[in-house]
Design a protein around this motif. Structure first.
Motif, PDB file in Angstrom:
ATOM      1  N   LEU A  23      -4.304  -2.672  10.772  1.00 12.04           N
ATOM      2  CA  LEU A  23      -3.822  -1.433  10.162  1.00 12.04           C
ATOM      3  C   LEU A  23      -3.970  -0.243  11.106  1.00 12.04           C
ATOM      4  O   LEU A  23      -3.814   0.911  10.702  1.00 12.04           O
ATOM      5  CB  LEU A  23      -4.588  -1.139   8.865  1.00 12.04           C
ATOM      6  CG  LEU A  23      -4.407  -2.140   7.722  1.00 12.04           C
ATOM      7  CD1 LEU A  23      -5.218  -1.708   6.507  1.00 12.04           C
ATOM      8  CD2 LEU A  23      -2.929  -2.295   7.368  1.00 12.04           C
ATOM      9  N   THR A  45       2.346  -0.246  15.484  1.00 10.63           N
ATOM     10  CA  THR A  45       3.402  -0.565  14.513  1.00 10.63           C
ATOM     11  C   THR A  45       2.887  -0.595  13.071  1.00 10.63           C
ATOM     12  O   THR A  45       3.654  -0.847  12.151  1.00 10.63           O
ATOM     13  CB  THR A  45       4.029  -1.930  14.850  1.00 10.63           C
ATOM     14  OG1 THR A  45       3.015  -2.942  14.834  1.00 10.63           O
ATOM     15  CG2 THR A  45       4.682  -1.891  16.232  1.00 10.63           C
ATOM     16  N   ALA A  46       1.599  -0.344  12.883  1.00 12.31           N
ATOM     17  CA  ALA A  46       1.020  -0.418  11.540  1.00 12.31           C
ATOM     18  C   ALA A  46       1.526   0.721  10.661  1.00 12.31           C
ATOM     19  O   ALA A  46       1.814   1.823  11.128  1.00 12.31           O
ATOM     20  CB  ALA A  46      -0.499  -0.374  11.622  1.00 12.31           C
ATOM     21  N   SER A  47       1.619   0.439   9.374  1.00  7.20           N
ATOM     22  CA  SER A  47       2.083   1.430   8.407  1.00  7.20           C
ATOM     23  C   SER A  47       0.927   2.319   7.956  1.00  7.20           C
ATOM     24  O   SER A  47      -0.120   1.825   7.540  1.00  7.20           O
ATOM     25  CB  SER A  47       2.694   0.711   7.195  1.00  7.20           C
ATOM     26  OG  SER A  47       2.819   1.590   6.104  1.00  7.20           O
ATOM     27  N   GLU A  48       1.122   3.632   8.035  1.00  8.33           N
ATOM     28  CA  GLU A  48       0.117   4.568   7.535  1.00  8.33           C
ATOM     29  C   GLU A  48      -0.075   4.375   6.030  1.00  8.33           C
ATOM     30  O   GLU A  48      -1.178   4.521   5.507  1.00  8.33           O
ATOM     31  CB  GLU A  48       0.554   6.005   7.827  1.00  8.33           C
ATOM     32  CG  GLU A  48      -0.438   7.057   7.399  1.00  8.33           C
ATOM     33  CD  GLU A  48      -1.445   7.435   8.486  1.00  8.33           C
ATOM     34  OE1 GLU A  48      -2.103   8.476   8.341  1.00  8.33           O
ATOM     35  OE2 GLU A  48      -1.564   6.687   9.466  1.00  8.33           O
ATOM     36  N   TRP A  49       0.992   4.025   5.352  1.00  9.22           N
ATOM     37  CA  TRP A  49       0.939   3.804   3.899  1.00  9.22           C
ATOM     38  C   TRP A  49      -0.057   2.703   3.558  1.00  9.22           C
ATOM     39  O   TRP A  49      -0.832   2.820   2.604  1.00  9.22           O
ATOM     40  CB  TRP A  49       2.333   3.450   3.390  1.00  9.22           C
ATOM     41  CG  TRP A  49       2.500   3.492   1.905  1.00  9.22           C
ATOM     42  CD1 TRP A  49       2.415   2.431   1.035  1.00  9.22           C
ATOM     43  CD2 TRP A  49       2.787   4.643   1.101  1.00  9.22           C
ATOM     44  NE1 TRP A  49       2.648   2.849  -0.257  1.00  9.22           N
ATOM     45  CE2 TRP A  49       2.878   4.203  -0.243  1.00  9.22           C
ATOM     46  CE3 TRP A  49       2.990   5.991   1.383  1.00  9.22           C
ATOM     47  CZ2 TRP A  49       3.158   5.075  -1.300  1.00  9.22           C
ATOM     48  CZ3 TRP A  49       3.265   6.858   0.344  1.00  9.22           C
ATOM     49  CH2 TRP A  49       3.344   6.400  -0.981  1.00  9.22           C
ATOM     50  N   GLU A  50      -0.043   1.622   4.337  1.00 10.99           N
ATOM     51  CA  GLU A  50      -0.968   0.519   4.093  1.00 10.99           C
ATOM     52  C   GLU A  50      -2.409   0.935   4.399  1.00 10.99           C
ATOM     53  O   GLU A  50      -3.348   0.479   3.736  1.00 10.99           O
ATOM     54  CB  GLU A  50      -0.576  -0.700   4.928  1.00 10.99           C
ATOM     55  CG  GLU A  50       0.747  -1.332   4.517  1.00 10.99           C
ATOM     56  CD  GLU A  50       0.755  -1.769   3.058  1.00 10.99           C
ATOM     57  OE1 GLU A  50      -0.273  -2.326   2.601  1.00 10.99           O
ATOM     58  OE2 GLU A  50       1.780  -1.546   2.370  1.00 10.99           O
ATOM     59  N   TRP A 108      -3.507   3.928   3.906  1.00  8.24           N
ATOM     60  CA  TRP A 108      -3.854   4.718   2.716  1.00  8.24           C
ATOM     61  C   TRP A 108      -4.317   3.794   1.591  1.00  8.24           C
ATOM     62  O   TRP A 108      -5.332   4.050   0.942  1.00  8.24           O
ATOM     63  CB  TRP A 108      -2.659   5.535   2.251  1.00  8.24           C
ATOM     64  CG  TRP A 108      -2.300   6.694   3.134  1.00  8.24           C
ATOM     65  CD1 TRP A 108      -2.917   7.087   4.287  1.00  8.24           C
ATOM     66  CD2 TRP A 108      -1.226   7.624   2.921  1.00  8.24           C
ATOM     67  NE1 TRP A 108      -2.296   8.197   4.809  1.00  8.24           N
ATOM     68  CE2 TRP A 108      -1.263   8.550   3.996  1.00  8.24           C
ATOM     69  CE3 TRP A 108      -0.250   7.757   1.949  1.00  8.24           C
ATOM     70  CZ2 TRP A 108      -0.343   9.612   4.108  1.00  8.24           C
ATOM     71  CZ3 TRP A 108       0.658   8.800   2.054  1.00  8.24           C
ATOM     72  CH2 TRP A 108       0.601   9.713   3.118  1.00  8.24           C
ATOM     73  N   LYS A 109      -3.568   2.717   1.366  1.00  4.06           N
ATOM     74  CA  LYS A 109      -3.931   1.768   0.307  1.00  4.06           C
ATOM     75  C   LYS A 109      -5.309   1.166   0.559  1.00  4.06           C
ATOM     76  O   LYS A 109      -6.114   1.004  -0.368  1.00  4.06           O
ATOM     77  CB  LYS A 109      -2.881   0.651   0.213  1.00  4.06           C
ATOM     78  CG  LYS A 109      -1.564   1.057  -0.427  1.00  4.06           C
ATOM     79  CD  LYS A 109      -0.652  -0.151  -0.570  1.00  4.06           C
ATOM     80  CE  LYS A 109       0.627   0.199  -1.290  1.00  4.06           C
ATOM     81  NZ  LYS A 109       1.516  -0.981  -1.476  1.00  4.06           N
ATOM     82  N   LYS A 144       5.972   1.922  -2.164  1.00  5.68           N
ATOM     83  CA  LYS A 144       6.015   1.531  -0.757  1.00  5.68           C
ATOM     84  C   LYS A 144       6.266   2.689   0.196  1.00  5.68           C
ATOM     85  O   LYS A 144       6.202   2.523   1.409  1.00  5.68           O
ATOM     86  CB  LYS A 144       7.107   0.470  -0.544  1.00  5.68           C
ATOM     87  CG  LYS A 144       6.845  -0.827  -1.289  1.00  5.68           C
ATOM     88  CD  LYS A 144       7.948  -1.839  -1.025  1.00  5.68           C
ATOM     89  CE  LYS A 144       7.684  -3.150  -1.737  1.00  5.68           C
ATOM     90  NZ  LYS A 144       8.761  -4.146  -1.488  1.00  5.68           N
ATOM     91  N   SER A 145       6.572   3.867  -0.361  1.00  9.94           N
ATOM     92  CA  SER A 145       6.939   4.987   0.495  1.00  9.94           C
ATOM     93  C   SER A 145       6.744   6.298  -0.244  1.00  9.94           C
ATOM     94  O   SER A 145       6.770   6.351  -1.480  1.00  9.94           O
ATOM     95  CB  SER A 145       8.414   4.856   0.914  1.00  9.94           C
ATOM     96  OG  SER A 145       8.931   6.063   1.424  1.00  9.94           O
TER      97      SER A 145
END
Length: 231
Positions: free
Chosen positions: A67, A71-76, A78-79, A184-185
């Motif tokens: 995470l 390429t990791a998602s900031e959203w993930e 956050w989760k 998801k966004s």
């Protein structure tokens, strides 16, 4: 705060100093000024950032390496943080992210964002007036190598006639934990944009950005003068 250790554009940027305080420290200090914020966390994969965050009084969330990649998602991320805090302390009302790369933010603008999270709003973001407009003066190169407007669906000959545009800033992101967990966004819900002055929204991604923020914050009286002009 979400501050990973890797940064190709500006290595070590989350620990760069302004007025002798690393960027992570500036975010933590702003959060401390807001009485409604009960706990402050730093989510990071970096031992150095974790040490600095702890010195400034934040609790550390160890972020998994997957995470914290480019390429990791900031959203993930956050989760992951929401899950960590929920397990340790139970449910909470507001999730607030204050990126370390926006050290010029004002605590009053963060409070405005918190107050804007009302019943029909899922996410609160910050914006500034845009200096470029995709309907008027933003271009891209076409397949033949010639410049053309990004948006060619309708043309405007004057900036004043073009639809109003705003730039997304990184001063604050605020939402209910349930919204982040179930979507998801940012754009999967009703988003409220709180406009902030441009000088408070410098987002550090390059050395140029860092130089601008450093000049704004270290030149005596400059931020105060700009804040006065923004009233």
């Amino acid at each position: 705060m979400f501050a990973r250790g890797g940064s190709k554009g500006l290595p070590g940027k989350n620990l760069l100093p302004i007025n002798g305080v690393p960027l992570v420290g500036h975010s933590i200090e702003i959060a401390k000024k807001i009485n409604q914020i009960n706990r402050i966390f730093v989510s990071t994969d970096s031992e150095e950032i974790a040490e600095v965050g702890g010195l400034f009084g934040a609790e550390i969330i160890e972020r998994p390496k997957d995470l914290a990649s480019d390429t990791a998602s900031e959203w993930e991320a956050w989760k992951h943080a929401i899950e960590h805090v929920g397990k340790k302390y139970g449910s909470f009302d507001q999730f607030i992210s204050l990126p370390a790369t926006a050290p010029c933010r004002r605590y009053m603008d963060v409070r405005r964002c918190m107050q804007a999270l009302v019943d029909d709003v899922d996410m609160v973001i910050t914006t500034t007036d845009s200096h470029r407009n995709p309907w008027f003066n933003m271009v891209t190169n076409n397949s033949e190598g010639y410049a053309q407007l990004v948006n060619t669906s309708q043309g405007f000959n004057r900036r004043q006639d073009s639809p109003e545009c705003q730039d997304v800033a990184t001063v604050a992101y605020i939402a209910r934990p349930s919204f982040i967990n179930n979507k998801k966004s940012i754009w999967d819900g009703n988003v409220k944009a709180i406009k902030v002055p441009q000088h408070t929204a410098v987002d550090i991604d390059t050395f140029y950005d860092y130089s601008v923020a450093k000049m704004l914050m270290e030149r005596p009286g400059l931020m105060e003068r700009l804040n006065g002009l923004a009233q």
